[in-house]
Design an enzyme around this catalytic site. Structure first.
Site, PDB file in Angstrom:
ATOM      1  N   CYS A  47       1.757  -8.214  -0.021  1.00 60.12           N
ATOM      2  CA  CYS A  47       3.044  -8.161  -0.728  1.00 60.12           C
ATOM      3  C   CYS A  47       3.274  -6.690  -1.082  1.00 60.12           C
ATOM      4  O   CYS A  47       2.512  -6.120  -1.878  1.00 60.12           O
ATOM      5  CB  CYS A  47       2.986  -9.027  -1.979  1.00 60.12           C
ATOM      6  SG  CYS A  47       4.433  -8.842  -3.042  1.00 60.12           S
ATOM      7  N   GLY A  48       4.287  -6.089  -0.493  1.00 64.30           N
ATOM      8  CA  GLY A  48       4.481  -4.650  -0.653  1.00 64.30           C
ATOM      9  C   GLY A  48       4.828  -4.245  -2.076  1.00 64.30           C
ATOM     10  O   GLY A  48       4.265  -3.267  -2.609  1.00 64.30           O
TER      11      GLY A  48
ATOM     12  N   CYS B  90      11.771  -6.895  -1.143  1.00 62.77           N
ATOM     13  CA  CYS B  90      10.563  -7.226  -0.397  1.00 62.77           C
ATOM     14  C   CYS B  90      10.090  -5.947   0.290  1.00 62.77           C
ATOM     15  O   CYS B  90      10.739  -5.472   1.225  1.00 62.77           O
ATOM     16  CB  CYS B  90      10.846  -8.321   0.631  1.00 62.77           C
ATOM     17  SG  CYS B  90       9.402  -8.692   1.638  1.00 62.77           S
TER      18      CYS B  90
ATOM     19  N   ASN C 130       2.285 -10.153   6.169  1.00 65.40           N
ATOM     20  CA  ASN C 130       3.312 -10.798   5.343  1.00 65.40           C
ATOM     21  C   ASN C 130       4.429 -11.046   6.356  1.00 65.40           C
ATOM     22  O   ASN C 130       5.050 -10.093   6.840  1.00 65.40           O
ATOM     23  CB  ASN C 130       3.732  -9.818   4.254  1.00 65.40           C
ATOM     24  CG  ASN C 130       4.553 -10.388   3.124  1.00 65.40           C
ATOM     25  OD1 ASN C 130       5.079  -9.629   2.331  1.00 65.40           O
ATOM     26  ND2 ASN C 130       4.665 -11.693   3.000  1.00 65.40           N
TER      27      ASN C 130
ATOM     28  N   ASN D 263       5.317 -12.673  -9.515  1.00 64.23           N
ATOM     29  CA  ASN D 263       4.291 -12.552  -8.484  1.00 64.23           C
ATOM     30  C   ASN D 263       3.028 -12.104  -9.220  1.00 64.23           C
ATOM     31  O   ASN D 263       3.108 -11.257 -10.129  1.00 64.23           O
ATOM     32  CB  ASN D 263       4.707 -11.495  -7.459  1.00 64.23           C
ATOM     33  CG  ASN D 263       6.054 -11.805  -6.827  1.00 64.23           C
ATOM     34  OD1 ASN D 263       6.152 -12.661  -5.970  1.00 64.23           O
ATOM     35  ND2 ASN D 263       7.116 -11.119  -7.266  1.00 64.23           N
TER      36      ASN D 263
ATOM     37  N   GLU E  47       2.521 -15.161  -4.479  1.00 66.35           N
ATOM     38  CA  GLU E  47       3.925 -14.756  -4.568  1.00 66.35           C
ATOM     39  C   GLU E  47       4.824 -15.855  -5.129  1.00 66.35           C
ATOM     40  O   GLU E  47       4.741 -17.018  -4.706  1.00 66.35           O
ATOM     41  CB  GLU E  47       4.465 -14.368  -3.184  1.00 66.35           C
ATOM     42  CG  GLU E  47       4.048 -13.005  -2.737  1.00 66.35           C
ATOM     43  CD  GLU E  47       4.891 -12.513  -1.567  1.00 66.35           C
ATOM     44  OE1 GLU E  47       6.128 -12.682  -1.583  1.00 66.35           O
ATOM     45  OE2 GLU E  47       4.301 -11.972  -0.616  1.00 66.35           O
TER      46      GLU E  47
HETATM   47  N1  LIG Z   1       8.055 -13.264  -3.453  1.00 67.22           N
HETATM   48  C1  LIG Z   1       8.699 -12.072  -3.931  1.00 67.22           C
HETATM   49  C2  LIG Z   1       9.581 -11.423  -2.912  1.00 67.22           C
HETATM   50  C3  LIG Z   1       8.861 -10.938  -1.670  1.00 67.22           C
HETATM   51  C4  LIG Z   1       7.949  -9.754  -1.912  1.00 67.22           C
HETATM   52  C5  LIG Z   1       7.371  -9.241  -0.623  1.00 67.22           C
HETATM   53  N2  LIG Z   1       6.396 -10.062  -0.009  1.00 67.22           N
HETATM   54  C6  LIG Z   1       6.977  -7.782  -0.652  1.00 67.22           C
HETATM   55  O1  LIG Z   1       6.395  -7.345   0.352  1.00 67.22           O
HETATM   56  O2  LIG Z   1       7.315  -7.078  -1.583  1.00 67.22           O
HETATM   57  C7  LIG Z   1       9.548 -12.391  -5.167  1.00 67.22           C
HETATM   58  O3  LIG Z   1      10.045 -13.518  -5.300  1.00 67.22           O
HETATM   59  O4  LIG Z   1       9.727 -11.492  -5.991  1.00 67.22           O
END
Ligand SMILES: N[C@@H](CCC[C@H](N)C(=O)O)C(=O)O
EC number: 5.1.1.7
Length: 297
Positions: A235-236, A93, A21, A208, A226
């Site tokens: 995506c964490g 994130c 990511n 998401n 996402e």
């Molecule tokens: N796209 C997500 C924000 C990013 C999340 C990220 N990739 C993670 O690792 O948690 C959103 O808009 O909520």
């Protein structure tokens, strides 16, 4: 184009990723950069810019736009200002926290093995654990707990190429997630996530979407679409939501064991903490440093 410091039309950046990511990291230590949606999109563009799923600005917490973030400054001097590749601002994130913390350590800005960072979703505790970085992601919740307890699900997700929608569960990780356990016979690897899955009822702030295949006890594989990006390799916050939802379905709503989540970009560990909090642990890498001429973007 955003207003830039008068003495510079170029911008130094670092490229990093957590389980693939990937992010453009901008050290804005004097809080001089006006990172707007347009500049974010241009930097994150994989063809005409640097490329990334998101952009992370490293800025003093005391200089954040949001009063709620500035209030954290005495406990966490650095704020992770996270933007999705489409320019939208997100609350949190998970993978970004590890990249952000690894950047602070590499730059000698934070030297301890444990420290706190500020995010739009509040303080997050960071702990370096060998090759991994563990983030206390804070409290999580099922969006409609009553319905989830009664039915196990609260929404439907339709994925391109499949005629029937699938049942799903909404999980609030400070940002919104909708988790689907794939029915038997559906191939996770073959899903079309070029198109955004359609979620009903429509989530008020978007969502998401995590698609999950159970591999064994406390072990799942996941792909994610996402909000503000499209399909990413990890995506964490989504990994936490997926593990928590799957544990809930398995009858262990407060997970008593660590969960392993395999994503296209690697493997992450999810651990429930006391107080209905959850920890995410995984790798982070800073792979390049450079300077971009903003007039070319
Ligand atoms: N796209 C997500 C924000 C990013 C999340 C990220 N990739 C993670 O690792 O948690 C959103 O808009 O909520």
């Amino acid at each position: 184009m955003a207003d830039m410091p008068a003495d510079s039309r170029s911008l130094r950046f670092t490229k990093g990723h957590g389980t693939e990511n990937d992010f453009v990291v901008l050290a804005d230590l004097d809080a001089r950069l006006d990172l707007d949606a347009d500049l974010t999109r241009r930097l994150a563009d994989r063809h005409a810019g640097i490329g990334g799923d998101g952009v992370i600005r490293v800025v003093p917490t005391a200089s954040a736009d949001e009063e709620s973030v500035r209030a954290l400054a005495d406990r966490a001097p650095w704020f992770m200002d996270y933007r999705n590749a489409d320019g939208s601002v997100a609350e949190m994130c998970g993978n970004g926290t590890r990249v952000f913390a690894t950047f602070l350590r590499r730059e000698g800005i934070e030297t301890a093995d444990e420290f706190q960072i500020a995010t739009r979703a509040g303080l997050k505790g960071i702990r370096f654990e060998g090759d991994l970085v563990a983030t206390n992601m804070g409290r999580w919740r099922l969006v409609d707990e009553d319905r989830a307890r009664a039915d196990g699900f609260d929404s439907l997700v339709h994925v391109t190429g499949h005629s029937d929608p699938w049942s799903a569960l909404s999980v609030d990780m400070s940002n919104p997630h909708t988790v689907v356990a794939l029915p038997e016979g559906v191939d996770l690897d073959a899903l079309d996530l070029l198109h955004a899955p359609v979620v009903r009822p429509v989530p008020p702030h978007g969502t998401n979407v995590e698609l999950v295949r159970i591999l064994g006890p406390a072990h799942i594989a996941m792909r994610v679409h996402e909000r503000g990006v499209g399909e990413t390799r990890s995506c964490g916050t989504g990994v936490c939501a997926a593990a928590l939802a799957t544990s809930f379905w398995a009858g262990d709503p407060e997970p008593t064991r660590d969960w392993t989540v395999d994503v296209p970009g690697g493997r992450l560990r999810v651990r429930a903490l006391p107080g209905h909090e959850v920890e995410l642990a995984g790798p982070a890498a800073l792979v390049a440093d450079g300077e971009v001429d903003l007039s070319t973007l």
